[in-house]
Design an enzyme around this catalytic site. Structure first.
Site, PDB file in Angstrom:
ATOM      1  N   LYS A 153       0.882  -1.162   0.000  1.00 32.52           N
ATOM      2  CA  LYS A 153       0.000   0.000   0.000  1.00 32.52           C
ATOM      3  C   LYS A 153       0.919   1.210   0.000  1.00 32.52           C
ATOM      4  O   LYS A 153       1.547   1.541   1.005  1.00 32.52           O
ATOM      5  CB  LYS A 153      -0.902   0.012   1.241  1.00 32.52           C
ATOM      6  CG  LYS A 153      -1.907   1.163   1.193  1.00 32.52           C
ATOM      7  CD  LYS A 153      -2.519   1.461   2.554  1.00 32.52           C
ATOM      8  CE  LYS A 153      -2.897   2.935   2.628  1.00 32.52           C
ATOM      9  NZ  LYS A 153      -3.171   3.370   4.001  1.00 32.52           N
TER      10      LYS A 153
ATOM     11  N   GLY B 159     -10.658   8.206   5.953  1.00 38.57           N
ATOM     12  CA  GLY B 159     -11.685   9.207   6.154  1.00 38.57           C
ATOM     13  C   GLY B 159     -13.038   8.685   6.580  1.00 38.57           C
ATOM     14  O   GLY B 159     -13.861   9.443   7.085  1.00 38.57           O
TER      15      GLY B 159
ATOM     16  N   THR C  20      -8.849   4.121  11.671  1.00 36.53           N
ATOM     17  CA  THR C  20      -9.231   4.924  12.831  1.00 36.53           C
ATOM     18  C   THR C  20     -10.696   4.735  13.214  1.00 36.53           C
ATOM     19  O   THR C  20     -11.025   4.742  14.407  1.00 36.53           O
ATOM     20  CB  THR C  20      -8.966   6.414  12.542  1.00 36.53           C
ATOM     21  OG1 THR C  20      -7.625   6.552  12.060  1.00 36.53           O
ATOM     22  CG2 THR C  20      -9.130   7.246  13.798  1.00 36.53           C
TER      23      THR C  20
END
Lengths: 272, 69, 272, 69, 272, 272, 69, 69
Positions: free
Chosen positions: C110, C198, C220
């Site tokens: 990634k 996001g 997150t």
């Protein structure tokens, strides 16, 4: 990060309970507007719903009986929630509710008193009146209303067993117009809040459940999808997702980025 | 044989007299377990179908559940 | 409504495939910022993810080995996708990618080339350069980028095996800022599009998948939820819901209400 | 016994000479299967750990996987 | 493009007219919560408003007269629109309205019947009752209501001279929660629709006017701005902008780009 | 509330300055796609713009000269800002910019290097290259870019005199897709930020200016309005409104209502 | 000299008797043009201020306009 | 009288020889103040229009400002 600490126990969710009756799913679905009975049944199955709404209408004496819903829907398999769709006054809605109860399945009614043909928005005056009447007669009233908190509080006072504010107009697919309004209603009422009408796709359902409400009722989003059974499956997941996310407690929003990988331990750093 | 004229679901119908709600359903070939009958805006509970006699000009509604949201 | 017609066959979804490798889940998850290893593992499990991202950092020679991720994550159970988080140039990212590959698990990376510490937004110039270099070396490059279509097209040309546009900045939880941008990228690229960064809660994930993208990577939203394992479960449902809703084809939006129950057959209607 | 001074992960360390990458890992009690070694920005593949001799002043990085997003 | 054709005549807007009285501005402003009288006056001036709302309260017999609003606001310069803020029943609101009328300035009343202290949402039952009473007494009733079309239609029937649906709760600054709801109300009512409450900044006001409504009433957005007089000026422009844009008819939205410069006439094209 | 305190002085706004040149309006407008020259001129006038963009194209040798823009636009009245619309490489854009400068009006160029015909999104690699070239030749470069902060920072470094991120694709009318992105760019750059493209109606312009940017350039929103001159007027107000609101500092948003009228002094209260 | 006890804006007050609404305003130094008077929930229109006699225990409200939204 | 064949804005044209950029504009009845001329991708500044001689096969572009956004 230590490996010894225990993860916090995820609280098990309680089942949806309305009028003392527990239900296995927080997704309630309508039975209108499907292209075929088979498609409807496949969608009901894939949605995982237990409660399905039905309308009360005259038997068509000139046609065969094929359209009788009870030939398609096994009342032992589905909890039939009759509605008063199409009623424009308290008296009319009460009449339909009483007829529905005589069908002999349960005392529940999804109470609609419509105020306007174009928007199908509820007439809250008539709704309050009919709620009082039916609650006094022992009905378990689920009252379809708008997203006004004051009306929702009055419906609760009037004896509604659940309050059903709309996300947006019936059949519009506009999604949740006022998350704030729905959240406020949920925070202030003791009876279950089931959002009814307006959900268009899975993210609408998910966002709605994230407001903390107890369930969602939908019809058009399923019946008018290109593939209703697949959308039923999607909505089953969406309601579960929104409910779990609500219970899990989302991260804070912030207008600044925060790395997910450690900021230290990079190559070529000078040791202090 | 006598006949009565009643309004069933908005349309005039001749039914053999004397008539009861249950006879009307039989005449219409409707299964009582799937419908609810109202005579002149008074609901006839299923156990009373036999006792509910029809009179000339009665307005009768026979309803059932259909698909709805 | 007739009962004889068959419901349309719901097309079975194809599994996510990147660089020739099939994956069992469209949800990819990070392993950073969890309070404990146990909580992380419980969340990975509940999310249903197969691919988990890891960062490359120096071994801390002054501390015990307990934090070594491989003691916690079984490489036979999880597909370890190394990232180049924290790299601010193409050269640095290439170096980290090469180190990661030597760990011996797979050729996937990634790829992050960050342009700014405050926003952690990608430097697309550096990203394109590093993508070319690594693709030429046989890496399967998943390129973390912004929501610019032109850059996404160039990344595909440069050999990226998947393009990973952001929903909003890393760790912000702001959700999908530009559904239009993401949808456009998906429509124009042949390689898989995995939205990265996001997503804040389940409805964000659901809405993102409804744009048609092939998957979502998040960290997150899980690690900073009040109850990460419950949020993992929520996200598993949300990704499935959004994917299914995309495949099912949503109903049209309309600014007018449409009843779900029949308009005819009401009581007291006069027969014609 | 001789010693070499090398920079390991940014800090000076004395290691017994002669030294190889593998010896360094053993000295640091690190399992080679869990780490990757770079000497002067050149990666040492695992089969070559024995052949990678350390010289005075070498800059050595030893990395592994940590939690990240 | 030819230079001979005439531009379409821009239709001149009609002035806002309520209860037969014309007003010079579509922006109505409150007079509460300012830090100083001077700041309030400067803001009223910069806003260009003609109608200013005032509350009816007991004279404070223990304090000097300085706070009497009439010492600050010249009734010849401003049209004083009394409100019934703080009233929780129809009877109470009617009493305040009658007191306000005795002040002798006009027969207008901004009618509020509040249903809940936390949200200050209207009690539409009480509102309808008070509207009927006051309209019968010759009041020009401007009824503060929620964004429910059915209630708005009933208020019009009850004799309201204007209907004032909220954008969002009083003092919240959340902006226009339901453009759809407000637009629908405007489309269906014959009396003026003035959006009241919830506007937070200029773009909220502009977006609100673009729904076609006849005006906006605001207070907190001005009084709690960092610089109220500058915000008054901003709102004056915003209301004009939204009104003009509504009249001008916006371009269509499209999910595809369309160049603004000619596609032909580029260099190096081969002539056909 | 005392009447003696002074209202805070509203800071006077500074005029927009690009490349050392002051402009009288923060609204810049295009000249494409109008139905007639007269309509265009009426719209330019009503918009209050000073800067108008123009494209560089071959003279049509087979037609009369009537379409020559300079016969319509007085260069002493309008500041002509040439664009490089339609250019798909740095070299092509540089060539058009040089031709435009030879027209002899000014050294400004609105630099477009387009990356894709369908979306008209910028190719930021080509854009950076052309910016460097033209800035080195003394051009005042206004660079049309996407809403990526990293690219914006690089454009500033490359010598752009202003950065022009898009609100949404050219001619789409989708409005401001990412207020966050635009706000972040404004906060981080020293050169003026002029939002270019995508504004559809007045509230879009107002919301855009509220992010703190220095100006807006638009074309289609005016030319494709039903009444362009009225929309020009609307946009003039909208840009002023958004700018003033930004400077005035908006009230906080809160999810609770706060009354605008005093809570005390109600009738029938018992004195303590 | 006699006095009356009335409730003005919620608080007991002694006022010289005989009293009218206008006298009360004068006593309180209030300009009649800026206030409205209610006695026992009955509004006293301004021309009637002189005719409105106060009685022991009357509940009087004197209101005016204040800033509000 | 001689003629030259040049490509003007993509189309072949015969122009009287000898020719300059200015002569070409006059021939085309174009006002030099409103256009810019490029010959073989080299811009001809207005003061040089007289000095810019055309040769057989020259590719000439004559541009001006049009409406654009």
């Amino acid at each position: 990060m230590t490996s010894t600490a225990q993860p916090p126990r995820v609280e098990l969710d309680q089942p949806l309970t309305i009028g003392g009756q527990q239900f296995t799913s927080r997704l309630l679905v309508g039975t209108g507007k499907y292209r075929t009975s088979a498609e409807m049944l496949a969608t009901l199955e894939s949605s995982g719903a237990e409660v399905v709404t039905v309308a009360v209408r005259r038997v068509d004496l000139d046609r065969s009986n094929e359209e009788s819903l009870l030939h398609v829907l096994d009342p032992d398999r589905w909890f039939l929630l009759a509605n008063t769709a199409g009623c424009y006054s308290a008296a009319e809605a009460v009449r339909y509710a009483r007829l529905a109860r005589e069908a002999g399945f349960n005392d529940f009614v999804k109470l609609e008193v419509i105020g306007d043909k174009d928007t199908l928005l509820p007439d809250v005056e008539g709704l309050l009146e009919a709620t009082k009447t039916l609650a006094a007669e022992g009905f378990v009233v689920l009252a379809y209303t708008n997203d006004d908190l004051i009306t929702a509080l009055k419906l609760e006072d009037a004896g509604a067993a659940a309050v059903m504010p709309l996300a947006s107009p019936i059949g519009s697919g506009l999604g949740l117009l006022s998350p704030y309004g729905i959240r406020t209603i949920k925070q202030r009422l003791a009876v279950p809040v089931i959002v009814d009408a307006g959900v268009g796709t899975a993210s609408d359902a998910c966002l709605t459940m994230e407001q903390g409400v107890d369930g969602i009722l939908m019809n058009t989003a399923l019946a008018e999808a290109d593939h209703p059974p697949a959308m039923g499956h999607a909505m089953r997941h969406a309601v579960a997702a929104g409910r779990l996310a609500y219970l899990a407690g989302r991260m804070p929003r912030r207008e600044i980025a925060v790395p997910s990988s450690p900021g230290s331990g990079m190559l070529d750093e000078q040791s202090s | 044989m006598n006949e009565l004229t009643v309004i069933v679901n908005g349309a005039s119908r001749q039914v053999p007299a004397p008539a009861t709600a249950r006879r009307l359903l039989e005449h219409l070939e409707l299964d009582p377990r799937g419908v609810v009958v109202e005579i002149n805006q008074r609901i006839i509970r299923r156990p009373q179908l036999d006792d509910a006699h029809l009179a000339e000009g009665d307005r009768i509604e026979i309803v059932h559940f259909v698909g709805g949201g």
